[in-house]
Design a protein around this motif. Structure first.
Motif, PDB file in Angstrom:
ATOM      1  N   ILE A 144       0.823  -1.210   0.000  1.00  0.00           N
ATOM      2  CA  ILE A 144       0.000   0.000   0.000  1.00  0.00           C
ATOM      3  C   ILE A 144       0.859   1.262   0.000  1.00  0.00           C
ATOM      4  O   ILE A 144       0.533   2.234  -0.683  1.00  0.00           O
ATOM      5  N   ALA A 145       1.966   1.263   0.720  1.00  0.00           N
ATOM      6  CA  ALA A 145       2.837   2.448   0.747  1.00  0.00           C
ATOM      7  C   ALA A 145       3.369   2.761  -0.647  1.00  0.00           C
ATOM      8  O   ALA A 145       3.511   3.939  -1.017  1.00  0.00           O
ATOM      9  N   ASP A 146       3.646   1.740  -1.428  1.00  0.00           N
ATOM     10  CA  ASP A 146       4.140   1.942  -2.795  1.00  0.00           C
ATOM     11  C   ASP A 146       3.019   2.366  -3.735  1.00  0.00           C
ATOM     12  O   ASP A 146       3.252   3.117  -4.684  1.00  0.00           O
ATOM     13  N   ILE A 147       1.806   1.915  -3.480  1.00  0.00           N
ATOM     14  CA  ILE A 147       0.656   2.328  -4.288  1.00  0.00           C
ATOM     15  C   ILE A 147       0.352   3.804  -4.037  1.00  0.00           C
ATOM     16  O   ILE A 147       0.113   4.560  -4.975  1.00  0.00           O
ATOM     17  N   LEU A 148       0.379   4.208  -2.776  1.00  0.00           N
ATOM     18  CA  LEU A 148       0.005   5.573  -2.434  1.00  0.00           C
ATOM     19  C   LEU A 148       0.961   6.614  -2.998  1.00  0.00           C
ATOM     20  O   LEU A 148       0.567   7.757  -3.224  1.00  0.00           O
ATOM     21  N   LYS A 149       2.200   6.244  -3.260  1.00  0.00           N
ATOM     22  CA  LYS A 149       3.158   7.224  -3.789  1.00  0.00           C
ATOM     23  C   LYS A 149       3.113   7.347  -5.312  1.00  0.00           C
ATOM     24  O   LYS A 149       3.797   8.186  -5.883  1.00  0.00           O
ATOM     25  N   LEU A 150       2.293   6.536  -5.972  1.00  0.00           N
ATOM     26  CA  LEU A 150       2.216   6.572  -7.436  1.00  0.00           C
ATOM     27  C   LEU A 150       1.531   7.841  -7.933  1.00  0.00           C
ATOM     28  O   LEU A 150       0.539   8.293  -7.371  1.00  0.00           O
ATOM     29  N   ARG A 151       2.079   8.357  -9.014  1.00  0.00           N
ATOM     30  CA  ARG A 151       1.515   9.524  -9.680  1.00  0.00           C
ATOM     31  C   ARG A 151       1.024   9.113 -11.072  1.00  0.00           C
ATOM     32  O   ARG A 151       1.355   8.031 -11.554  1.00  0.00           O
ATOM     33  N   VAL A 152       0.275   9.982 -11.695  1.00  0.00           N
ATOM     34  CA  VAL A 152      -0.257   9.709 -13.029  1.00  0.00           C
ATOM     35  C   VAL A 152       0.867   9.282 -13.972  1.00  0.00           C
ATOM     36  O   VAL A 152       0.745   8.303 -14.706  1.00  0.00           O
TER      37      VAL A 152
END
Length: 180
Positions: free
Chosen positions: A41-49
């Motif tokens: 989840i921590a890696d998902i939350l840092k994703l940008r467009v």
């Protein structure tokens, strides 16, 4: 630390996807990314467009500091295409409604998952459920524990089997048939 479980029933996974698709696009994308990539989840939350416009998501894992390259599945690609339409490339995918261009927090992601659990009467659900559900269905589909172990950066097959709940499933099956 509570031990969370994968969602093992494909019908429940489909129902959750349908529900979120109709009610909350942001949470739907968060769910789809977790279910289709196995990212934490921590890696998902840092994703940008800009991180999801190609064929792969390329990121450095927060926990391991290792670079990870994950193919964007067809289902995820279609959903992302619609979701990111007309969004600037630097915008966070799982954007908070508070403040300017910030992702939701891990605790908010947990609240989202707890809300899903309550809505669908699920137990032992948390943010890691998405990653574990990915692993569970990947293993069920391909039966390739060695590859899944590498995808998760686990040290042993036993760790991976326990992590995705297969070890528990095996114990449950044996105990159901057990007689004394």
């Amino acid at each position: 630390m509570r031990f969370v479980q994968p969602i093992r029933d494909p019908e429940i996974v489909a129902d959750i996807k349908d529900h979120l698709r109709d009610t909350n696009a942001r949470n739907y994308i968060m769910l789809l990314i977790g279910l289709n990539t196995g990212l934490r989840i921590a890696d998902i939350l840092k994703l940008r467009v800009r991180d999801v416009t190609g064929t792969h998501i390329v990121t450095t894992e927060i926990k391991t500091k290792k670079q990870k390259r994950v193919l964007i599945t067809h289902e995820l690609k279609q959903a992302l295409k619609e979701y990111i339409q007309e969004k600037p490339s630097n915008e966070f995918l799982i954007k908070s409604r508070e403040g300017q261009n910030r992702p939701i927090t891990g605790s908010m992601a947990y609240k989202v998952m707890r809300g899903i659990a309550a809505e669908f009467c699920l137990q032992e659900i948390g943010c890691h459920t998405l990653r574990k559900t990915f692993g569970y269905f990947f293993y069920k589909q391909y039966n390739d524990i060695a590859l899944l172990m590498r995808l998760f950066n686990h040290s042993s097959e036993k760790v991976t089997l326990r992590y995705i709940g297969i070890e528990q499933d095996t114990m449950d099956v044996h105990l159901k048939r057990f007689k004394i």
